[in-house]
Design a protein around this motif. Structure first.
Motif, PDB file in Angstrom:
ATOM      1  N   ASP A 297     -25.759  15.089  -1.323  1.00 49.41           N
ATOM      2  CA  ASP A 297     -24.421  14.966  -0.717  1.00 49.41           C
ATOM      3  C   ASP A 297     -23.446  15.972  -1.319  1.00 49.41           C
ATOM      4  O   ASP A 297     -22.624  16.586  -0.629  1.00 49.41           O
ATOM      5  N   PHE A 298     -23.555  16.144  -2.634  1.00 55.57           N
ATOM      6  CA  PHE A 298     -22.638  17.046  -3.333  1.00 55.57           C
ATOM      7  C   PHE A 298     -22.763  18.477  -2.788  1.00 55.57           C
ATOM      8  O   PHE A 298     -21.776  19.118  -2.428  1.00 55.57           O
ATOM      9  N   PHE A 299     -23.993  18.974  -2.741  1.00 52.69           N
ATOM     10  CA  PHE A 299     -24.190  20.367  -2.301  1.00 52.69           C
ATOM     11  C   PHE A 299     -24.001  20.526  -0.800  1.00 52.69           C
ATOM     12  O   PHE A 299     -23.625  21.596  -0.321  1.00 52.69           O
ATOM     13  N   LEU A 300     -24.228  19.454  -0.042  1.00 53.06           N
ATOM     14  CA  LEU A 300     -24.024  19.541   1.397  1.00 53.06           C
ATOM     15  C   LEU A 300     -22.547  19.716   1.725  1.00 53.06           C
ATOM     16  O   LEU A 300     -22.164  20.594   2.504  1.00 53.06           O
ATOM     17  N   ILE A 301     -21.684  18.890   1.112  1.00 56.34           N
ATOM     18  CA  ILE A 301     -20.249  19.014   1.387  1.00 56.34           C
ATOM     19  C   ILE A 301     -19.692  20.323   0.822  1.00 56.34           C
ATOM     20  O   ILE A 301     -18.785  20.950   1.388  1.00 56.34           O
ATOM     21  N   LEU A 302     -20.279  20.796  -0.313  1.00 58.52           N
ATOM     22  CA  LEU A 302     -19.854  22.087  -0.868  1.00 58.52           C
ATOM     23  C   LEU A 302     -20.185  23.224   0.092  1.00 58.52           C
ATOM     24  O   LEU A 302     -19.374  24.121   0.315  1.00 58.52           O
ATOM     25  N   CYS A 303     -21.388  23.179   0.671  1.00 58.50           N
ATOM     26  CA  CYS A 303     -21.777  24.225   1.628  1.00 58.50           C
ATOM     27  C   CYS A 303     -20.880  24.200   2.862  1.00 58.50           C
ATOM     28  O   CYS A 303     -20.482  25.254   3.382  1.00 58.50           O
ATOM     29  N   ILE A 304     -20.591  22.978   3.335  1.00 59.60           N
ATOM     30  CA  ILE A 304     -19.696  22.859   4.495  1.00 59.60           C
ATOM     31  C   ILE A 304     -18.325  23.458   4.175  1.00 59.60           C
ATOM     32  O   ILE A 304     -17.741  24.188   4.967  1.00 59.60           O
ATOM     33  N   LEU A 305     -17.818  23.155   2.962  1.00 62.91           N
ATOM     34  CA  LEU A 305     -16.515  23.682   2.551  1.00 62.91           C
ATOM     35  C   LEU A 305     -16.541  25.201   2.452  1.00 62.91           C
ATOM     36  O   LEU A 305     -15.592  25.887   2.880  1.00 62.91           O
ATOM     37  N   LEU A 306     -17.625  25.767   1.919  1.00 64.18           N
ATOM     38  CA  LEU A 306     -17.749  27.224   1.795  1.00 64.18           C
ATOM     39  C   LEU A 306     -17.762  27.894   3.164  1.00 64.18           C
ATOM     40  O   LEU A 306     -17.083  28.906   3.386  1.00 64.18           O
TER      41      LEU A 306
END
Length: 606
Positions: A40-49
């Motif tokens: 979840d952490f890296f998924l939302i980070l990728c979406i934000l990027l």
């Protein structure tokens, strides 16, 4: 660095900053939002990027030069970061992740701080660490308003000019001791001398576009006490048209110190008179005539006829106008002498102008004292030739350029200009053409005026010659004189003598002293020499005599005189018997005639 490499570098750095901001925010708020899975952490980070990079491209964050990062870039960063956070939060809500709301809010704040901070830190590094230290001149800016702030900003952003704004001066007490762009406001215009000494100023720039003439005189008087270079902001219209940059200061000119505000034109009335019309200007190569041509062309006439006797001057104005208006206006150069009646009829028949501005004349006072017959032939007979041709071929409006020397004249030039006025006034009574005259005073910078003479004398090291310490004249600029002529044409009803309210007359000696100072010299270095009044000169000039005064203006600062034609029979006699009079008697007759002192026609010529 190429655009591609620069884009990849900025995108990579921003990605790292977004990652740091997200991790930093998550770590600070973890006790409140709980622990998230790595997926979840890296998924939302990728979406934000992804969201951030999309909006960064939309707001040109990778195209802007970091060297000039400003509030505009900060606004773009704020928009890109805010929209990317909102987009990421919306996707999170749709996906059902509800524990990242606070984390994204903290990430928003951290991203603005990190991304904006990096850009402005890089600008400061480039500005203060990498740029070579230049020997800068300290500038005092008079005026801390919008124009003054613009000047200071331009100087700060262009170190190659080697001018550094060191202090502001402004008469608004509310700005005293404030700092604008890091530059202190050190006092009012009364403190200019003190501020120059305290801050070791090297140059003064006056940056108040709305400054009235009397205020300009007052401020320049204070600046001149410092004995350092004083310049002024370029004309706003020139900056807007792209002719000059705001940091291309110009020297203060004599015209800036005239104690009168320029006349504002009735643009709609002039456009109706000139647009899509055929216009003819006589004396088109002269100082006034050529400027009339320039002003006329701004109103898009269909055709402009440039009539003049000197081929070189006509060639010059023809080439100048063609370079600017050649594809919009038909420009016709015509070589002809206004004393040649047949040529005037021929030109008028061929081109059929709607408006004629008659600026051709002999105007040099001392020369005409020695050549009275030529003055009459050109100024009187020439005017009659052009006026009668205009009447014969149905010209709508005829405007005679006259002079304040036509009032109670003591010289031949002034007398012939008054007689020329009488000629067109008589024509106005008999013709459907609207004949009018325009009187104004001395024109700064025109051929034969005192300014070119003074400049030549100053360049030669002096002395500057003035005829008498009490000699006074009315003054105006070439553009203003020309605009008055054009404005009069739009106001014409027929038979008027238009006069500009020229304010207070100026002493010639004061004009000379100002020009010496403006040229960077002291009066002691150049010197003044009084040469005595020349033949035909008056101590002062008038715009209307006591019988002509009409106090009600027909337009702001434009009056109409009430001139009489009671002795027009003498004008007819003069024109019909010019060659039978010798030079001395002719000179006495024309002056006495217009002053109503010639008693017997039969006595002339004996």
């Amino acid at each position: 660095m190429s655009y591609r490499k620069r884009l990849l570098l900025l995108a990579g750095v921003d990605s790292l900053l977004v990652f740091i901001a997200f991790v930093f925010s998550y770590m600070q708020l973890q006790p409140l939002i709980g622990t998230a899975s790595y997926e979840d952490f890296f998924l939302i980070l990728c979406i934000l990027l992804v969201c951030y990079h999309i909006f960064a491209f939309c707001f040109h964050l990778y195209q802007n030069s970091l060297e000039y990062a400003s509030v505009k870039e900060l606004k773009a960063i704020f928009q890109a970061v805010t929209l990317s956070i909102l987009a990421a939060g919306t996707i999170q809500q749709i996906a059902g992740w509800n524990f990242y709301g606070r984390s994204l809010l903290g990430t928003w704040m951290a991203m603005i701080l990190f991304i904006g901070g990096l850009r402005f830190s890089w600008r400061l590094y480039l500005e203060y660490c990498l740029k070579p230290k230049l020997d800068m001149k300290k500038v005092l800016v008079v005026g801390a308003g919008q124009a003054g702030t613009l000047v200071a900003r331009q100087l700060l952003n262009n170190p190659d000019l080697r001018l550094k704004p060191a202090v502001f001066i402004d008469d608004d007490p509310g700005k005293y001791k404030l700092h604008i762009l890091g530059v202190p406001v050190a006092g009012t215009t009364a403190d200019i001398v003190r501020a120059v000494e305290e801050h070791q100023i090297d140059q003064i720039v006056i940056a108040i576009p709305s400054l009235k003439k009397n205020e300009m005189n007052r401020i320049y008087a204070e600046c001149s006490k410092t004995k350092i270079k004083t310049q002024i902001l370029p004309k706003i219209e020139d900056v807007m048209l792209g002719k000059v940059s705001v940091n291309q200061f110009r020297d203060v000119g004599v015209e800036d110190l005239l104690g009168r505000e320029p006349v504002q034109l009735d643009i709609s009335g002039i456009s109706e008179t000139l647009s899509a019309k055929t216009v003819m200007v006589t004396g088109a190569g002269g100082s006034i005539g050529s400027e009339i041509c320039r002003q006329v062309c701004k109103f898009s006439p269909l055709k402009i006829v440039l009539l003049g006797h000197g081929e070189n001057s006509i060639y010059q104005i023809d080439m100048e106008l063609r370079s600017q208006y050649g594809d919009k206006i038909e420009i016709v150069p015509v070589i002809g002498d206004i004393q040649d009646r047949d040529r005037m009829l021929e030109v008028m028949e061929e081109h059929g102008p709607n408006v004629v501005y008659h600026a051709a004349a002999h105007k040099h006072v001392p020369l005409m004292e020695y050549n009275p017959r030529e003055a009459v032939k050109n100024n009187v007979l020439g005017t009659r030739n052009v006026a009668e041709a205009a009447d014969m071929f149905g010209v709508g409006t005829f405007v005679l350029v006259s002079s304040d020397k036509a009032v109670n004249p003591t010289n031949v030039m002034g007398a012939t200009k008054r007689i020329a006025e009488m000629v067109i006034q008589r024509m106005a009574e008999e013709s459907r053409t609207k004949f009018v005259a325009v009187r104004f005073g001395n024109v700064l910078g025109s051929r034969g005026s005192v300014i070119p003479l003074f400049k030549k004398q100053i360049k030669a090291g002096g002395p500057v010659t003035v005829t008498h310490p009490d000699m006074t004249r009315y003054f105006m600029t070439i553009p203003e004189a020309s605009r008055l002529v054009i404005q009069a044409g739009s106001l014409a009803k027929g038979g008027e003598v238009f006069v500009l309210d020229m304010g207070e007359p100026v002493k010639i000696v004061d004009l000379a002293k100002n020009l010496i100072e403006l040229s960077g010299f002291s009066l002691e270095e150049i010197g003044l020499k009084y040469t005595g009044i020349r033949p035909g000169e008056k101590m002062f000039e008038e715009l209307l005599n006591e019988n002509e005064v009409n106090d009600v203006p027909v337009y702001p600062k434009i009056l109409v005189g009430k001139s009489s034609l009671s002795n027009y029979d003498m004008v007819s006699y003069l024109m019909n018997n010019l060659h039978s009079l010798n030079e001395s008697e002719l000179k006495k007759y024309v002056i006495s005639m217009v002053n109503n002192k010639a008693k017997q026609l039969s006595a002339v010529g004996k």
